[in-house]
Scaffold this motif. Structure first.
Motif, PDB file in Angstrom:
ATOM      1  N   LEU A   1      14.280   2.471  -4.635  1.00  0.00           N
ATOM      2  CA  LEU A   1      14.453   1.674  -3.129  1.00  0.00           C
ATOM      3  C   LEU A   1      12.759   0.940  -2.946  1.00  0.00           C
ATOM      4  CD1 LEU A   1      17.185   3.054  -2.209  1.00  0.00           C
ATOM      5  CD2 LEU A   1      17.740   1.331  -3.343  1.00  0.00           C
ATOM      6  N   LEU A   2      11.678   1.681  -2.756  1.00  0.00           N
ATOM      7  CA  LEU A   2      10.851   0.722  -1.257  1.00  0.00           C
ATOM      8  C   LEU A   2       9.727  -0.132  -2.491  1.00  0.00           C
ATOM      9  CD1 LEU A   2       8.593   1.403  -0.157  1.00  0.00           C
ATOM     10  CD2 LEU A   2       7.363   3.013  -1.339  1.00  0.00           C
ATOM     11  N   ASP A   3      10.002   0.220  -4.539  1.00  0.00           N
ATOM     12  CA  ASP A   3       9.155  -0.645  -4.900  1.00  0.00           C
ATOM     13  C   ASP A   3      10.277  -1.675  -5.054  1.00  0.00           C
ATOM     14  OD1 ASP A   3       8.174   0.861  -6.710  1.00  0.00           O
ATOM     15  OD2 ASP A   3       9.716   1.601  -8.378  1.00  0.00           O
ATOM     16  N   ALA A   4      11.319  -2.592  -4.617  1.00  0.00           N
ATOM     17  CA  ALA A   4      12.352  -3.619  -4.654  1.00  0.00           C
ATOM     18  C   ALA A   4      11.483  -3.949  -3.314  1.00  0.00           C
ATOM     19  CB  ALA A   4      13.171  -3.498  -4.673  1.00  0.00           C
ATOM     20  N   ASP A   5      11.668  -3.352  -2.039  1.00  0.00           N
ATOM     21  CA  ASP A   5      10.964  -3.522  -0.888  1.00  0.00           C
ATOM     22  C   ASP A   5       8.959  -3.773  -0.975  1.00  0.00           C
ATOM     23  OD1 ASP A   5      12.792  -4.815   0.546  1.00  0.00           O
ATOM     24  OD2 ASP A   5      12.778  -2.079   1.398  1.00  0.00           O
ATOM     25  N   ALA A   6       9.315  -3.490  -1.897  1.00  0.00           N
ATOM     26  CA  ALA A   6       7.175  -3.685  -2.133  1.00  0.00           C
ATOM     27  C   ALA A   6       6.797  -5.228  -2.878  1.00  0.00           C
ATOM     28  CB  ALA A   6       6.549  -2.519  -2.536  1.00  0.00           C
TER      29      ALA A   6
ATOM     30  N   PRO B   1       0.608  -1.660   0.340  1.00  0.00           N
ATOM     31  CA  PRO B   1       0.164  -0.230   0.286  1.00  0.00           C
ATOM     32  C   PRO B   1       1.019   1.311   0.148  1.00  0.00           C
ATOM     33  CG  PRO B   1      -0.907  -1.751   1.838  1.00  0.00           C
ATOM     34  CD  PRO B   1       0.400  -2.175   0.761  1.00  0.00           C
ATOM     35  N   LEU B   2       1.764   1.054   1.061  1.00  0.00           N
ATOM     36  CA  LEU B   2       2.880   2.490   0.694  1.00  0.00           C
ATOM     37  C   LEU B   2       3.379   2.332  -1.053  1.00  0.00           C
ATOM     38  CD1 LEU B   2       3.502   3.452   3.371  1.00  0.00           C
ATOM     39  CD2 LEU B   2       5.563   3.015   3.625  1.00  0.00           C
ATOM     40  N   ASN B   3       3.911   1.875  -1.307  1.00  0.00           N
ATOM     41  CA  ASN B   3       4.616   2.121  -2.800  1.00  0.00           C
ATOM     42  C   ASN B   3       3.240   2.697  -3.641  1.00  0.00           C
ATOM     43  OD1 ASN B   3       6.828   1.138  -4.247  1.00  0.00           O
ATOM     44  ND2 ASN B   3       5.615  -0.048  -5.384  1.00  0.00           N
ATOM     45  N   ILE B   4       1.987   1.572  -3.790  1.00  0.00           N
ATOM     46  CA  ILE B   4       1.204   1.968  -4.307  1.00  0.00           C
ATOM     47  C   ILE B   4       0.435   3.850  -4.155  1.00  0.00           C
ATOM     48  CG2 ILE B   4      -1.813   1.898  -4.682  1.00  0.00           C
ATOM     49  CD1 ILE B   4      -1.375  -1.027  -4.287  1.00  0.00           C
ATOM     50  N   PHE B   5       0.804   4.046  -3.109  1.00  0.00           N
ATOM     51  CA  PHE B   5       0.619   5.952  -2.377  1.00  0.00           C
ATOM     52  C   PHE B   5       1.258   6.220  -3.039  1.00  0.00           C
ATOM     53  CE2 PHE B   5       0.765   9.493   0.466  1.00  0.00           C
ATOM     54  CZ  PHE B   5      -0.283   9.510   0.403  1.00  0.00           C
ATOM     55  N   PHE B   6       2.123   6.206  -3.345  1.00  0.00           N
ATOM     56  CA  PHE B   6       3.373   6.640  -3.532  1.00  0.00           C
ATOM     57  C   PHE B   6       3.735   6.894  -5.602  1.00  0.00           C
ATOM     58  CE2 PHE B   6       5.309   7.019   0.639  1.00  0.00           C
ATOM     59  CZ  PHE B   6       5.132   7.739   1.404  1.00  0.00           C
ATOM     60  N   ARG B   7       2.634   5.879  -5.846  1.00  0.00           N
ATOM     61  CA  ARG B   7       3.366   5.733  -7.200  1.00  0.00           C
ATOM     62  C   ARG B   7       3.273   7.221  -8.268  1.00  0.00           C
ATOM     63  NH1 ARG B   7      -1.622   3.526 -11.633  1.00  0.00           N
ATOM     64  NH2 ARG B   7      -1.622   6.120 -11.468  1.00  0.00           N
ATOM     65  N   SER B   8       3.926   6.798  -8.990  1.00  0.00           N
ATOM     66  CA  SER B   8       3.984   8.074  -9.901  1.00  0.00           C
ATOM     67  C   SER B   8       2.378   8.701 -10.490  1.00  0.00           C
ATOM     68  CB  SER B   8       5.319   7.904 -11.271  1.00  0.00           C
ATOM     69  OG  SER B   8       4.707   8.506 -11.900  1.00  0.00           O
ATOM     70  N   LEU B   9       2.378   9.621 -10.477  1.00  0.00           N
ATOM     71  CA  LEU B   9       0.950  10.153 -10.774  1.00  0.00           C
ATOM     72  C   LEU B   9       0.835  10.642 -12.595  1.00  0.00           C
ATOM     73  CD1 LEU B   9      -0.038  11.579  -7.612  1.00  0.00           C
ATOM     74  CD2 LEU B   9      -1.169   9.375  -8.173  1.00  0.00           C
ATOM     75  N   GLU B  10       1.892  10.953 -12.823  1.00  0.00           N
ATOM     76  CA  GLU B  10       2.747  10.694 -14.658  1.00  0.00           C
ATOM     77  C   GLU B  10       2.026   9.619 -15.805  1.00  0.00           C
ATOM     78  OE1 GLU B  10       4.872  13.701 -15.363  1.00  0.00           O
ATOM     79  OE2 GLU B  10       4.174  14.585 -13.359  1.00  0.00           O
ATOM     80  N   PRO B  11       1.565  10.045 -16.450  1.00  0.00           N
ATOM     81  CA  PRO B  11       1.354   9.391 -17.532  1.00  0.00           C
ATOM     82  C   PRO B  11       2.553   7.938 -18.177  1.00  0.00           C
ATOM     83  CG  PRO B  11       1.058  11.271 -18.191  1.00  0.00           C
ATOM     84  CD  PRO B  11       1.546  11.549 -17.464  1.00  0.00           C
ATOM     85  N   ARG B  12       2.241   6.793 -17.761  1.00  0.00           N
ATOM     86  CA  ARG B  12       3.077   5.759 -17.476  1.00  0.00           C
ATOM     87  C   ARG B  12       4.135   6.169 -18.384  1.00  0.00           C
ATOM     88  NH1 ARG B  12      -0.083   0.918 -16.262  1.00  0.00           N
ATOM     89  NH2 ARG B  12       0.350   1.588 -14.042  1.00  0.00           N
ATOM     90  N   GLY B  13       4.007   6.544 -19.439  1.00  0.00           N
ATOM     91  CA  GLY B  13       5.629   6.216 -20.509  1.00  0.00           C
ATOM     92  C   GLY B  13       6.748   7.514 -20.057  1.00  0.00           C
ATOM     93  N   THR B  14       6.098   8.414 -19.295  1.00  0.00           N
ATOM     94  CA  THR B  14       6.756   9.624 -18.788  1.00  0.00           C
ATOM     95  C   THR B  14       8.494   9.460 -17.991  1.00  0.00           C
ATOM     96  OG1 THR B  14       5.234  10.895 -18.363  1.00  0.00           O
ATOM     97  CG2 THR B  14       6.594  11.589 -17.911  1.00  0.00           C
ATOM     98  N   LEU B  15       9.483   9.530 -18.632  1.00  0.00           N
ATOM     99  CA  LEU B  15      10.733   9.125 -17.984  1.00  0.00           C
ATOM    100  C   LEU B  15      11.178  10.516 -17.292  1.00  0.00           C
ATOM    101  CD1 LEU B  15      12.786   6.816 -20.413  1.00  0.00           C
ATOM    102  CD2 LEU B  15      11.546   6.515 -17.785  1.00  0.00           C
ATOM    103  N   LYS B  16      12.008  10.258 -16.200  1.00  0.00           N
ATOM    104  CA  LYS B  16      12.349  11.625 -15.540  1.00  0.00           C
ATOM    105  C   LYS B  16      13.347  12.107 -15.387  1.00  0.00           C
ATOM    106  CE  LYS B  16       9.529  12.634 -12.118  1.00  0.00           C
ATOM    107  NZ  LYS B  16       8.970  11.722 -12.198  1.00  0.00           N
ATOM    108  N   PRO B  17      14.402  13.172 -15.962  1.00  0.00           N
ATOM    109  CA  PRO B  17      15.771  13.748 -16.685  1.00  0.00           C
ATOM    110  C   PRO B  17      16.024  13.886 -15.109  1.00  0.00           C
ATOM    111  CG  PRO B  17      14.049  15.833 -16.532  1.00  0.00           C
ATOM    112  CD  PRO B  17      13.165  14.063 -15.534  1.00  0.00           C
ATOM    113  N   ILE B  18      17.540  13.873 -15.501  1.00  0.00           N
ATOM    114  CA  ILE B  18      18.311  13.290 -14.895  1.00  0.00           C
ATOM    115  C   ILE B  18      19.283  15.139 -14.327  1.00  0.00           C
ATOM    116  CG2 ILE B  18      21.218  13.397 -14.439  1.00  0.00           C
ATOM    117  CD1 ILE B  18      21.333  11.122 -16.482  1.00  0.00           C
ATOM    118  N   PRO B  19      18.692  15.665 -13.062  1.00  0.00           N
ATOM    119  CA  PRO B  19      18.687  16.571 -12.821  1.00  0.00           C
ATOM    120  C   PRO B  19      20.216  17.404 -12.507  1.00  0.00           C
ATOM    121  CG  PRO B  19      18.475  15.434 -10.618  1.00  0.00           C
ATOM    122  CD  PRO B  19      18.693  14.649 -11.756  1.00  0.00           C
ATOM    123  N   ASN B  20      20.297  18.527 -13.275  1.00  0.00           N
ATOM    124  CA  ASN B  20      22.211  18.991 -12.964  1.00  0.00           C
ATOM    125  C   ASN B  20      22.572  17.714 -14.170  1.00  0.00           C
ATOM    126  OD1 ASN B  20      20.971  21.109 -11.527  1.00  0.00           O
ATOM    127  ND2 ASN B  20      21.832  20.355 -10.107  1.00  0.00           N
TER     128      ASN B  20
END
Lengths: 264, 676
Positions: B285-290, B246-265
């Motif tokens: 890391l939480l993903d792995a525990d879920a 449930p913790l992992n579900i709560f923190f799921r990305s709310l972006e469209p599923r295909g969206t990747l994040k930039p490497i900052p700086n």
């Protein structure tokens, strides 16, 4: 081990002929065409880097060319070369192979303390394959042309020199010139760390004066060869489908057709 | 008192309070476990996942509580709904029981009395036990008789099921013993409500009290100990998913599923991508525990199903093993050595096999985000290590030099439209749509035909559009998905600059990969556009009658959902709507369609890579899915899908019975427009 790699930055040789114009026996690429390190020069860089990674030392990339060749040198630095020098002077413009070799040889002399000079077997734009021999001549060094393999035994280089039926193993003492063929190594793609370091690197420019070269001996003034005629050959391509009941039959017919065309 | 009620702690003396001690011990185990894992998550990089709380609560309701993904596998649904709702009700029953006891002891007020008590007994306690029993028996049947290959069959799995089954049966037994001594003797009509334990109570009622009393006392304590053991076992087994899921579900990305994040700086970063535990974000890391190791991701992975080494489950569990091994060392300030996660444990081949199609994420009941983790590890390979397959090096070189994946000259990008009177945005800055043609639509011979069909549709419908022409370059999608974030950012910035220079607001594209990038990923770099996929515009033109479909085309069509249009962006219907309007054509669906569609094999830059691993090529497998519904046309809406299908049809000699056609071609033909 200190290695110098001579590279040439040329218009993309895979671009179609329509991307080039010919003016007064000179080739003018279309604006926006991509430039890249000449075929086999990048393999020479890779061979140098692999030797360095195994035996230590420094790799220096040098290029004679217009200021845009700086991008090629940056790529060499990004791949892992330790330093780069751009040889640029209006007096160098339009050098022929001998003139180019003279400038590169002067630069190598100025760098001093060099064990190995690597070049590509021939540049992808003019395909002359003379500069490596010229450098060796001007510096009075042995040259192995072209090479498909190189290794260092601790006292000499073992180089596999290509000829029609295979290769011969040559032991050669440093310093020497080796012209690399594409089999020698697969050029690496630079890491981002390399790209970032290269983008910050300063690339010194050496002019004719820096190298103590008489401007009358190089460039347009010093040419010993001249191009009589430059033209795009008319290539006719014809496509023919070989048909048959099964692959064996198609193969047999193909062999027959190739024989008819005297290609086999 | 004659109202139905129950005597709390019946037959249990003052030693009853030890019960709370055991519960406390169990909770300490669980709490300490959560704390330990929390510290490991905190090793990860920051990532914003605390935004839009209402949407996150809704995720919890849908995926943690209602578990909406469960019914996709009917057996899993019976097993998991049974155990989950059963145990949840039993937990509520115990809590109510305890609360009632303390309320009564402290205030003298009794809540669970009369009909409330009977309903509580029937609809909470006994219903819970019954549901759990059904779920558990189904679980044993499922695992022993059906034996689905996706499941893991290790000791732990059997211990957990055995423990849960024991607790349910033991619970019924304790209740039955009490009923035999109380209700059955005094108020048999109360006992019926405990329908789960009633039959056993009747059987036991023949025994004398001298047997029943000690047996009840012992069974009650066994029940307390076994239950609290099960609670503590959460900390030592996959039961941890009760908390981390449930913790992992709560923190799921709310972006469209295909969206990747930039490497900052990216210019100043020290390392790129992820290999060591601190390189990942806390959410990864939480993903792995879920992970509950259910194997749905791998069972739905097109690469895995065609015999390639990639298993999304292994990718996640490799990371978990690395957290277990190296996490505590990092926490003690040490730098662990030993095998490298990327390369030694998760191999390069596994990472390069990924199509980024998102089938794994779609299937995962815990909402684990496999694809971003895989891309992060690819970034490490590409940017940090320079370990890149030859095909991908060629791709990068071509993108760098020519701005397209094949290395065609940038100057010829608009040549496909030369005779069509298509204007560039420089020539028509007031156009309603900037049509982003994309590299395939501009250079690839097959896809040029689609571009030309679409141009004719737009012209016939009077849509005012313009193209960028030679100023357009690759969006960077293949570079980004192949791990070259830096090249992606260069291309993205270049394109955003061009688009913003012309003040572009509305973009039309026929490429779902461009669609996804322009719509979802350029925002991070200052590119905000309304992006429309050609299937959406075509559907609108057909619906409003601006394009009239008159001629019959195809007879039996099936529609292949492109991953980056469907699963990644939720656009399923427009293409289907337009296809069903084609006169004389009928649309048949493949078994795997819409969100469960099977990738063509071209995603994640794989269209530019040779497929060397596995027993079958992904596009051949998908073509088998097509053949199973026996259409004469595969309709698609993606240039990469088109390339993959064309390849499969040619290499399998299917061209005389099956054609791959883009929606635009079918519509143009039906509208009587030229296809040349």
């Amino acid at each position: 081990m200190n290695i110098v790699v001579c590279i040439k930055y040329v218009p993309d040789w895979e671009a179609p002929a329509s991307q080039f114009r010919i003016e007064d026996s000179r080739l003018v690429p279309a604006p926006g065409i991509a430039y890249r390190i000449s075929d086999t020069d990048d393999e020479a860089i890779e061979a140098a880097l692999q030797l360095k990674e195994k035996h230590g030392g420094r790799v220096t990339a040098i290029s004679l060319g217009p200021a845009s060749a700086r991008d090629g040198l940056k790529h060499a630095l990004a791949m892992g070369c330790d330093q780069a020098v751009l040889l640029d002077d209006p007096a160098f413009e339009d050098s022929d192979a001998a003139g180019t070799a003279a400038v590169l040889a002067a630069a190598i002399r100025k760098l001093g303390d060099v064990d190995l000079i690597l070049t590509g077997r021939q540049a992808a734009d003019w395909d002359q394959g003379q500069v490596h021999a010229g450098i060796a001549e001007f510096l009075g060094l042995p040259a192995v042309i072209p090479a498909r393999h190189i290794e260092w035994t601790g006292s000499e280089f073992i180089v596999h020199r290509i000829y029609e039926e295979g290769y011969e193993e040559i032991a050669v003492k440093p310093p020497c010139v080796v012209a690399c063929s594409n089999e020698i190594a697969e050029p690496r793609y630079p890491t981002l760390r390399g790209i970032m370091a290269a983008s910050r690197a300063q690339i010194p420019v050496w002019t004719a004066a820096d190298l103590g070269i008489d401007p009358g001996r190089v460039g347009r003034a010093g040419r010993r060869t001249r191009v009589l005629r430059l033209y795009a050959p008319q290539v006719e391509a014809k496509c023919e489908f070989i048909e048959g009941e099964n692959p064996e039959e198609i193969a047999a017919k193909l062999v027959q057709r190739l024989r008819e065309e005297k290609l086999l | 008192m004659d109202l139905p009620h129950k005597e709390s702690f019946f037959n249990i003396g003052p030693e009853r309070y030890l019960n709370y001690l055991f519960a406390l011990i169990a909770l300490v185990f669980v709490g300490y476990h959560i704390y330990r894992r929390y510290r490991i998550w905190r090793l990860g990089k920051p990532e914003l996942r605390f935004d839009r709380i209402p949407a996150r609560v809704s995720l919890i309701l849908r995926y943690a509580l209602a578990q909406l993904k469960m019914p996709r596998d009917p057996w899993a649904a019976v097993v998991h709904y049974g155990i989950f709702w059963g145990y949840l009700l039993l937990f509520v029953a115990t809590t109510l029981d305890g609360t009632t006891y303390w309320l009564k002891t402290l205030t003298g007020y009794e809540v669970l009395v009369g009909p409330t008590y009977l309903l509580y007994k029937a609809l909470i306690g006994n219903l819970g036990g019954t549901l759990a029993l059904i779920g558990l028996l189904a679980a044993f049947y499922w695992r022993l008789v059906i034996r689905p290959p996706r499941l893991r069959y290790q000791t732990e799995d059997w211990v957990i099921l055995g423990l849960l089954l024991f607790n349910v049966l033991n619970g019924f037994e304790v209740q039955a013993l009490r009923l035999a001594m109380t209700d059955l003797r005094n108020h048999p009509e109360w006992a019926y409500w405990a329908y789960g334990s009633y039959p056993l109570a009747v059987i036991l009622s023949g025994l004398p009290d001298s047997v029943l009393r000690p047996l009840h006392w012992a069974s009650w304590w066994v029940h307390v100990l076994a239950s609290q053991f099960a609670v503590a076992f959460i900390a030592y087994s996959k039961l941890e998913h009760i908390i981390f899921g449930p913790l992992n579900i709560f923190f799921r990305s709310l972006e469209p599923r295909g969206t990747l994040k930039p490497i900052p700086n990216i210019e100043t970063a020290e390392t790129y991508g992820a290999n060591r535990v601190p390189d990942f974000t806390w959410k990864q890391l939480l993903d792995a525990d879920a992970c509950i190791r259910c194997g749905r991701c791998t069972a739905n992975c097109p690469a895995n199903l065609t015999g390639k080494p990639l298993s999304p489950k292994k990718i996640i569990l490799d990371l978990k093993a690395e957290m277990d091994r190296a996490g505590p060392l990092y926490l003690r300030g040490r730098q662990p050595d030993g095998p490298s996660l990327v390369g030694d444990i998760t191999t390069d081949d596994e990472l390069w096999d990924c199509l980024t199609c998102g089938a794994c994420m779609e299937a995962c009941p815990m909402e684990i985000e496999h694809v971003p983790t895989i891309v992060e590890e690819r970034r490490y390979l590409v940017l940090n290590e320079g370990r890149i397959p030859r095909d991908v090096v060629n791709l990068f070189n071509n993108l760098e030099r020519s701005g397209n994946p094949w290395g065609y000259p940038p100057t010829t990008r608009a040549d496909w439209a030369r005779d069509l009177g298509v204007r560039t945005i420089a020539e028509d800055p007031g156009a309603d749509y900037l049509w982003w043609v994309g590299c395939a639509g501009s250079y690839d011979e097959r896809n040029i035909r689609i571009s030309r069909a679409l141009a004719r549709i737009l012209q016939a419908a009077g849509v005012r559009f313009a193209i960028l022409g030679p100023e357009e370059t690759c969006t960077g999608d293949p570079a980004r998905r192949a791990g070259h974030e830096y090249l992606y950012q260069i291309l993205a910035q270049q394109n955003i600059e061009a688009l913003n220079r012309y003040g572009v607001r509305k973009i039309l594209t026929a490429c779902p990969h461009c669609f996804n990038t322009l719509k979802n990923e350029y925002r991070a770099f200052g590119g905000f556009y309304e992006v429309v996929h050609h299937s959406q515009l075509i559907a609108e033109l057909v619906e409003t009658g601006r394009v009239r479909l008159e001629r019959p085309v195809g007879q039996r069509l099936t529609y292949h959902d492109p991953c980056y249009l469907g699963r990644h962006n939720g656009v399923y219907d427009p293409a289907r709507l337009a296809l069903t309007r084609l006169p004389g054509a009928s649309l048949v669906e493949m078994r795997l369609h819409r969100h469960q569609a099977f990738c063509c094999g071209g995603g994640g830059a794989r269209v530019f890579m040779t497929e060397t691993r596995g027993h079958k090529r992904v596009n051949h497998e998908r073509t088998d899915h097509v053949l199973a519904v026996n259409p004469n046309v595969i309709a698609t809406a993606c240039p990469f899908c088109m390339i993959m299908f064309e390849d499969a049809l040619k290499t399998r000699n299917l061209t005389d019975r099956l054609e791959a056609r883009d929606l635009a071609e079918l519509v143009a033909e039906s509208a009587g427009l030229s296809l040349k």
